[in-house]
Design an enzyme around this catalytic site. Sequence first.
Site, mmCIF file in Angstrom:
data_model
loop_
_atom_site.group_PDB
_atom_site.id
_atom_site.type_symbol
_atom_site.label_atom_id
_atom_site.label_comp_id
_atom_site.label_asym_id
_atom_site.label_seq_id
_atom_site.Cartn_x
_atom_site.Cartn_y
_atom_site.Cartn_z
ATOM 1 N N ARG A 2 -4.080 9.261 -6.125
ATOM 2 C CA ARG A 2 -2.939 9.171 -5.226
ATOM 3 C C ARG A 2 -2.190 7.852 -5.395
ATOM 4 O O ARG A 2 -1.099 7.690 -4.859
ATOM 5 C CB ARG A 2 -3.409 9.242 -3.766
ATOM 6 C CG ARG A 2 -3.675 10.634 -3.270
ATOM 7 C CD ARG A 2 -4.006 10.577 -1.790
ATOM 8 N NE ARG A 2 -4.714 11.773 -1.382
ATOM 9 C CZ ARG A 2 -4.129 12.923 -1.082
ATOM 10 N NH1 ARG A 2 -2.820 13.013 -1.141
ATOM 11 N NH2 ARG A 2 -4.838 13.963 -0.728
ATOM 12 N N LYS A 31 1.686 22.239 -5.163
ATOM 13 C CA LYS A 31 0.820 21.952 -6.304
ATOM 14 C C LYS A 31 -0.590 22.525 -6.124
ATOM 15 O O LYS A 31 -1.241 22.859 -7.101
ATOM 16 C CB LYS A 31 0.778 20.456 -6.610
ATOM 17 C CG LYS A 31 0.183 19.587 -5.537
ATOM 18 C CD LYS A 31 0.192 18.136 -6.005
ATOM 19 C CE LYS A 31 -0.498 17.228 -5.007
ATOM 20 N NZ LYS A 31 0.073 17.296 -3.656
ATOM 21 N N ARG A 39 4.194 24.100 14.094
ATOM 22 C CA ARG A 39 3.163 23.081 14.327
ATOM 23 C C ARG A 39 3.718 21.670 14.131
ATOM 24 O O ARG A 39 4.636 21.476 13.334
ATOM 25 C CB ARG A 39 1.989 23.284 13.349
ATOM 26 C CG ARG A 39 1.069 24.414 13.759
ATOM 27 C CD ARG A 39 -0.084 24.528 12.802
ATOM 28 N NE ARG A 39 0.388 24.826 11.450
ATOM 29 C CZ ARG A 39 -0.293 25.541 10.577
ATOM 30 N NH1 ARG A 39 -1.482 26.017 10.882
ATOM 31 N NH2 ARG A 39 0.185 25.774 9.375
ATOM 32 N N ARG A 48 5.366 11.799 5.853
ATOM 33 C CA ARG A 48 4.434 12.023 4.746
ATOM 34 C C ARG A 48 5.131 11.825 3.400
ATOM 35 O O ARG A 48 4.549 11.291 2.466
ATOM 36 C CB ARG A 48 3.852 13.441 4.829
ATOM 37 C CG ARG A 48 2.617 13.532 5.717
ATOM 38 C CD ARG A 48 1.726 14.671 5.291
ATOM 39 N NE ARG A 48 2.426 15.947 5.300
ATOM 40 C CZ ARG A 48 2.445 16.780 6.335
ATOM 41 N NH1 ARG A 48 1.779 16.494 7.420
ATOM 42 N NH2 ARG A 48 3.099 17.912 6.274
ATOM 43 N N ARG A 82 7.900 27.267 8.574
ATOM 44 C CA ARG A 82 6.545 27.780 8.811
ATOM 45 C C ARG A 82 6.340 28.076 10.292
ATOM 46 O O ARG A 82 6.839 27.351 11.149
ATOM 47 C CB ARG A 82 5.506 26.744 8.373
ATOM 48 C CG ARG A 82 5.383 26.626 6.888
ATOM 49 C CD ARG A 82 4.171 25.783 6.579
ATOM 50 N NE ARG A 82 4.044 25.506 5.162
ATOM 51 C CZ ARG A 82 3.135 24.674 4.664
ATOM 52 N NH1 ARG A 82 2.301 24.045 5.473
ATOM 53 N NH2 ARG A 82 3.070 24.482 3.374
#
Length: 213
Positions: free
Chosen positions: A88, A13, A160, A171, A127
Site C-alpha cells: 500500500r 481490483k 451505508r 479514502r 450502492r
Amino acid sequence: MKIIMLGAPGAGKGTQAEMISEKYGLPHVSTGDIFRANIKNGTELGKEAKKYMDAGQLVPDELTVKILLDRVAQDDCKNGYVLDGFPRTIPQAEVLDKALTELGDKVDYAINVDVPDENIINRMSGRRACVTCGATYHVVYAPTKVEGICDKCGSELILRDDDKPETVKNRLEVYHKQTQPLIEYYDKKGVLKEVDGTVDMNEVFNSIVSILA
Ligand SMILES: [Zn+2]
C-alpha cells in the site's frame, strides 16, 4: 506469475483479482484474509500482529511482509499468486522487493485498474444495503424490483456510511497520498500495466487477459 493489483478503493481490483485467480489457477492472496487466518489459527506471526492491533497500532511493514511471505511460501503459490491489498506504500513495496530478491524472485506484473475519482464516488453512492438481511444492491448495476425495498426480505434499503461521498472522498485522499506513488514505482521497474477500469468488469478482465497472455 506474480501479480500485484493496484487501484483506488472501489476501482474493482478485488473482483479482477478474483477473476484472474479463477482463470489462471493462481491463489488470490489478500492481506486482510491472511491476517485474519493467522490470528484465528493463533500462529506466532498472528500473535505478534495481534499485539499491535490490540494496542491500536499499525502492524509494522516487516511483520506484514513476513506474514505475506509465509503465505506465498505455501505449496499452492508455487506457480504464482495475485496480491490484493499489498503493498500500500512505497516502503512496503521496497521491503517486499528486498525479500523477493533474496528468494531469487520478483514481481512480474503490477496491474493498475484505473478509474477516475468521480466515477468511484458515483459508483459507491449508488450502492444500497438492506437494514435487515444485509443484502446489497446498486441503483444502476443491480437494482431491486421495487425501488428502495429489499427483494429478499421486503425491508428498507439504506446508503451505508462507508459508501457516502464524504467517506469515499476521504479514502481516495489517503489512496492518492500513500498508494498512488506505487504506480510510478512499478513503472520504473518496467512491470506496470494499466487497464481502463471504467468499462464493464468483463471488458476490464479481457484487457487484463490480453496483457497476461
Ligand atoms: Zn433484506
